[in-house]
Design a protein around this motif. Structure first.
Motif, PDB file in Angstrom:
ATOM      1  N   PHE A 205       0.826  -1.209   0.000  1.00 36.37           N
ATOM      2  CA  PHE A 205       0.000   0.000   0.000  1.00 36.37           C
ATOM      3  C   PHE A 205       0.860   1.259   0.000  1.00 36.37           C
ATOM      4  O   PHE A 205       0.573   2.220  -0.720  1.00 36.37           O
ATOM      5  CB  PHE A 205      -0.915  -0.014   1.216  1.00 36.37           C
ATOM      6  CG  PHE A 205      -1.708   1.257   1.385  1.00 36.37           C
ATOM      7  CD1 PHE A 205      -2.805   1.523   0.561  1.00 36.37           C
ATOM      8  CD2 PHE A 205      -1.365   2.193   2.349  1.00 36.37           C
ATOM      9  CE1 PHE A 205      -3.525   2.684   0.704  1.00 36.37           C
ATOM     10  CE2 PHE A 205      -2.079   3.361   2.493  1.00 36.37           C
ATOM     11  CZ  PHE A 205      -3.170   3.615   1.664  1.00 36.37           C
ATOM     12  N   ARG A 206       1.960   1.247   0.796  1.00 36.23           N
ATOM     13  CA  ARG A 206       2.810   2.442   0.836  1.00 36.23           C
ATOM     14  C   ARG A 206       3.521   2.659  -0.497  1.00 36.23           C
ATOM     15  O   ARG A 206       3.767   3.801  -0.906  1.00 36.23           O
ATOM     16  CB  ARG A 206       3.815   2.337   1.988  1.00 36.23           C
ATOM     17  CG  ARG A 206       4.893   1.305   1.790  1.00 36.23           C
ATOM     18  CD  ARG A 206       5.657   1.033   3.077  1.00 36.23           C
ATOM     19  NE  ARG A 206       6.460   2.158   3.466  1.00 36.23           N
ATOM     20  CZ  ARG A 206       7.728   2.340   3.139  1.00 36.23           C
ATOM     21  NH1 ARG A 206       8.333   1.460   2.346  1.00 36.23           N
ATOM     22  NH2 ARG A 206       8.394   3.389   3.549  1.00 36.23           N
ATOM     23  N   LEU A 207       3.835   1.564  -1.210  1.00 37.92           N
ATOM     24  CA  LEU A 207       4.454   1.709  -2.521  1.00 37.92           C
ATOM     25  C   LEU A 207       3.467   2.292  -3.522  1.00 37.92           C
ATOM     26  O   LEU A 207       3.821   3.170  -4.327  1.00 37.92           O
ATOM     27  CB  LEU A 207       4.964   0.352  -2.996  1.00 37.92           C
ATOM     28  CG  LEU A 207       5.641   0.329  -4.365  1.00 37.92           C
ATOM     29  CD1 LEU A 207       6.873   1.232  -4.374  1.00 37.92           C
ATOM     30  CD2 LEU A 207       6.020  -1.088  -4.758  1.00 37.92           C
ATOM     31  N   ILE A 208       2.222   1.825  -3.489  1.00 37.73           N
ATOM     32  CA  ILE A 208       1.199   2.375  -4.388  1.00 37.73           C
ATOM     33  C   ILE A 208       0.955   3.847  -4.072  1.00 37.73           C
ATOM     34  O   ILE A 208       0.809   4.684  -4.973  1.00 37.73           O
ATOM     35  CB  ILE A 208      -0.099   1.550  -4.262  1.00 37.73           C
ATOM     36  CG1 ILE A 208       0.139   0.121  -4.765  1.00 37.73           C
ATOM     37  CG2 ILE A 208      -1.237   2.203  -5.035  1.00 37.73           C
ATOM     38  CD1 ILE A 208      -1.039  -0.803  -4.535  1.00 37.73           C
ATOM     39  N   LEU A 209       0.915   4.191  -2.778  1.00 34.91           N
ATOM     40  CA  LEU A 209       0.705   5.587  -2.383  1.00 34.91           C
ATOM     41  C   LEU A 209       1.841   6.468  -2.876  1.00 34.91           C
ATOM     42  O   LEU A 209       1.621   7.590  -3.351  1.00 34.91           O
ATOM     43  CB  LEU A 209       0.577   5.663  -0.860  1.00 34.91           C
ATOM     44  CG  LEU A 209       0.372   7.057  -0.267  1.00 34.91           C
ATOM     45  CD1 LEU A 209      -0.953   7.646  -0.740  1.00 34.91           C
ATOM     46  CD2 LEU A 209       0.408   7.009   1.254  1.00 34.91           C
ATOM     47  N   PHE A 210       3.065   5.972  -2.806  1.00 34.75           N
ATOM     48  CA  PHE A 210       4.196   6.764  -3.274  1.00 34.75           C
ATOM     49  C   PHE A 210       4.136   6.962  -4.797  1.00 34.75           C
ATOM     50  O   PHE A 210       4.387   8.068  -5.297  1.00 34.75           O
ATOM     51  CB  PHE A 210       5.501   6.076  -2.887  1.00 34.75           C
ATOM     52  CG  PHE A 210       6.724   6.726  -3.476  1.00 34.75           C
ATOM     53  CD1 PHE A 210       7.198   7.930  -2.988  1.00 34.75           C
ATOM     54  CD2 PHE A 210       7.395   6.130  -4.532  1.00 34.75           C
ATOM     55  CE1 PHE A 210       8.322   8.527  -3.526  1.00 34.75           C
ATOM     56  CE2 PHE A 210       8.519   6.715  -5.079  1.00 34.75           C
ATOM     57  CZ  PHE A 210       8.979   7.916  -4.584  1.00 34.75           C
ATOM     58  N   CYS A 211       3.808   5.893  -5.535  1.00 42.66           N
ATOM     59  CA  CYS A 211       3.719   6.005  -6.987  1.00 42.66           C
ATOM     60  C   CYS A 211       2.611   6.956  -7.405  1.00 42.66           C
ATOM     61  O   CYS A 211       2.716   7.643  -8.430  1.00 42.66           O
ATOM     62  CB  CYS A 211       3.489   4.621  -7.609  1.00 42.66           C
ATOM     63  SG  CYS A 211       4.888   3.487  -7.403  1.00 42.66           S
ATOM     64  N   ALA A 212       1.549   7.033  -6.619  1.00 38.45           N
ATOM     65  CA  ALA A 212       0.442   7.928  -6.954  1.00 38.45           C
ATOM     66  C   ALA A 212       0.771   9.381  -6.648  1.00 38.45           C
ATOM     67  O   ALA A 212       0.302  10.299  -7.328  1.00 38.45           O
ATOM     68  CB  ALA A 212      -0.820   7.501  -6.202  1.00 38.45           C
ATOM     69  N   THR A 213       1.576   9.611  -5.611  1.00 40.88           N
ATOM     70  CA  THR A 213       1.885  10.984  -5.207  1.00 40.88           C
ATOM     71  C   THR A 213       3.162  11.533  -5.810  1.00 40.88           C
ATOM     72  O   THR A 213       3.425  12.724  -5.696  1.00 40.88           O
ATOM     73  CB  THR A 213       1.990  11.057  -3.672  1.00 40.88           C
ATOM     74  OG1 THR A 213       2.988  10.123  -3.224  1.00 40.88           O
ATOM     75  CG2 THR A 213       0.655  10.730  -3.027  1.00 40.88           C
ATOM     76  N   VAL A 214       3.993  10.671  -6.435  1.00 41.23           N
ATOM     77  CA  VAL A 214       5.259  11.163  -6.958  1.00 41.23           C
ATOM     78  C   VAL A 214       5.048  12.101  -8.148  1.00 41.23           C
ATOM     79  O   VAL A 214       5.885  12.972  -8.421  1.00 41.23           O
ATOM     80  CB  VAL A 214       6.163   9.976  -7.342  1.00 41.23           C
ATOM     81  CG1 VAL A 214       5.644   9.252  -8.547  1.00 41.23           C
ATOM     82  CG2 VAL A 214       7.597  10.442  -7.564  1.00 41.23           C
ATOM     83  N   PHE A 215       3.902  11.948  -8.874  1.00 43.40           N
ATOM     84  CA  PHE A 215       3.616  12.823 -10.003  1.00 43.40           C
ATOM     85  C   PHE A 215       2.584  13.893  -9.665  1.00 43.40           C
ATOM     86  O   PHE A 215       2.572  14.953 -10.269  1.00 43.40           O
ATOM     87  CB  PHE A 215       3.107  11.990 -11.187  1.00 43.40           C
ATOM     88  CG  PHE A 215       4.138  11.069 -11.758  1.00 43.40           C
ATOM     89  CD1 PHE A 215       5.197  11.564 -12.495  1.00 43.40           C
ATOM     90  CD2 PHE A 215       4.076   9.709 -11.530  1.00 43.40           C
ATOM     91  CE1 PHE A 215       6.165  10.719 -13.019  1.00 43.40           C
ATOM     92  CE2 PHE A 215       5.031   8.856 -12.039  1.00 43.40           C
ATOM     93  CZ  PHE A 215       6.073   9.363 -12.785  1.00 43.40           C
TER      94      PHE A 215
END
Length: 410
Positions: free
Chosen positions: A289-299
């Motif tokens: 979940f934290r990886l998905i959250l990071f990928c969503a917020t990095v852009f």
């Protein structure tokens, strides 16, 4: 000449023959037969046994034990004299050495003073570093730190409690005290070495070298200098290792005998294992979940948001979950890229809008040019009154308007 037999051990035939010869010589000297001499000696021994309050056999065994101990003592003294005579030729060149010259150290048997010194130094902060010696990890230290520890007040205080620690005197300075370690093979001088030295070939694969981890070898000359390195061969008491081995054996036996456990304990272990599996699954779900959250917020909100940023860092258990969230830490070039991403997206959108506006403007100008050409054809046809001229003029004006627009576009 062979010594007396040990208690409880039968004499050999050679010893029996020697004893009989001695008895016969003593009987001849006294003018008696061997049987008469033995009877007289037996009466004397019986009288001495009665005085000591012992039986005849007990008194004989006591005499044999005393004779055996005397024989062993004589053998030990002879061995010590032999060792001293062998050590004298080695000590003589050392005494003839020039003053200030390094004298090689010849290792020997362990010394109780050296063991006490090694045990005390192992408990001091010598700032040891790990090295590889013969494929095994060992602790290595510098000589100057050990000499500094021996010359410290802590050593004087420890010596007052443990008299085995050698005293620092004018004839026995701290360097001479340190020599006890290599003499007893408790610590030896080492130097840095190449594991492929002397093989005559280059390794096929370059081995990954760990920073600060030396591969060392033992030097033949065990000198003492502040900048030299020594490696510990003394491992101290092994009671902790034995305790760990016993604990591991008990744990293995407990696990092997699981079917013999009471039913309540087995049910408890099952629930406990299910709980651990649930925690592991929850951990993996949180990591995904934290990886998905990071990928969503990095852009969307660069440089990106991490949930539990210290989760996989080399910190303690509780510090892994502190803080709850944090921004991605990036170097200045990467942070500049993250800030330029939305600006690049905005410029691309503006460029697309400009292209669409130009296309719309081009289409409108083309329609207006076609209308103007049609009007000019009608006017020329009405003026000249000939179809051929109208056709030529219409063709010329039909192609004129697009050319004008292409020039304007360029």
């Amino acid at each position: 000449m062979s010594g007396p037999p040990a208690p409880g051990q039968q004499p050999s035939p050679q010893q029996l023959a020697a004893i009989q010869q001695q008895i016969a010589a003593e009987a001849q000297r006294r003018g008696m037969t061997p049987q008469q001499l033995q009877a007289q000696q037996r009466q004397q021994i019986q009288a001495e046994a009665d005085k000591a309050g012992m039986t005849f056999d007990q008194y004989i065994n006591k005499l044999k034990q005393q004779a055996f101990e005397n024989h062993q003592r004589q053998q030990q003294m002879a061995q010590q004299q032999t060792q001293n005579q062998a050590a004298q030729p080695q000590e003589q060149p050392q005494m003839q050495g020039q003053q200030g010259q390094q004298v090689p150290i010849t290792p020997g048997a362990p010394d109780p003073r050296a063991l006490a010194l090694a045990k005390w130094l192992k408990g001091q902060d010598l700032k040891p570093r790990t090295c590889i010696l013969n494929g095994q990890r060992k602790d290595m230290f510098r000589v100057k730190r050990a000499l500094r520890a021996i010359d410290s007040p802590a050593y004087t205080k420890a010596r007052s409690k443990n008299p085995l620690l050698p005293e620092i005197t004018a004839t026995a300075p701290k360097a001479e005290i340190f020599k006890l370690l290599p003499l007893s093979l408790l610590a030896l001088r080492v130097s840095k070495s190449d594991p492929h030295e002397g093989h005559g070939h280059v390794p096929s694969k370059p081995q990954k070298r760990v920073k600060g981890l030396w591969t060392v070898k033992i030097e033949q000359q065990q000198d003492i200098n502040d900048d030299l390195h020594y490696v510990w061969l003394y491992e101290g008491p092994q009671w902790r290792t034995k305790l760990y081995a016993v604990g591991a054996l008990i744990l293995i036996m407990t696990v092997v005998m699981f079917p013999l456990w009471p039913i309540t304990l087995r049910i408890g272990v099952w629930y406990l294992s299910m709980g651990f599996l649930g925690l592991i699954g929850l951990f993996f779900a949180m990591a995904i979940f934290r990886l998905i959250l990071f990928c969503a917020t990095v852009f969307t909100v660069p440089p990106g948001l991490w949930l539990y940023p210290n989760l996989f860092e080399d910190v303690g258990f509780f510090d892994s979950f502190r803080p709850v969230w944090g921004w991605q830490e990036v170097s200045p070039p990467f942070s500049l890229c993250f800030h330029l991403v939305p600006e690049a997206v905005r410029l691309i959108a503006i460029d697309d809008q400009d292209k669409k506006a130009k296309k719309a403007k081009k289409s409108k100008k083309g329609e207006s040019g076609e209308n103007a050409g049609a009007k000019s054809i009608e006017a020329s046809a009405f003026t000249n009154g000939t179809g051929t001229t109208n056709g030529q003029v219409s063709k010329r004006h039909a192609h004129a308007a697009p050319r004008v627009e292409e020039v304007e576009d360029e």
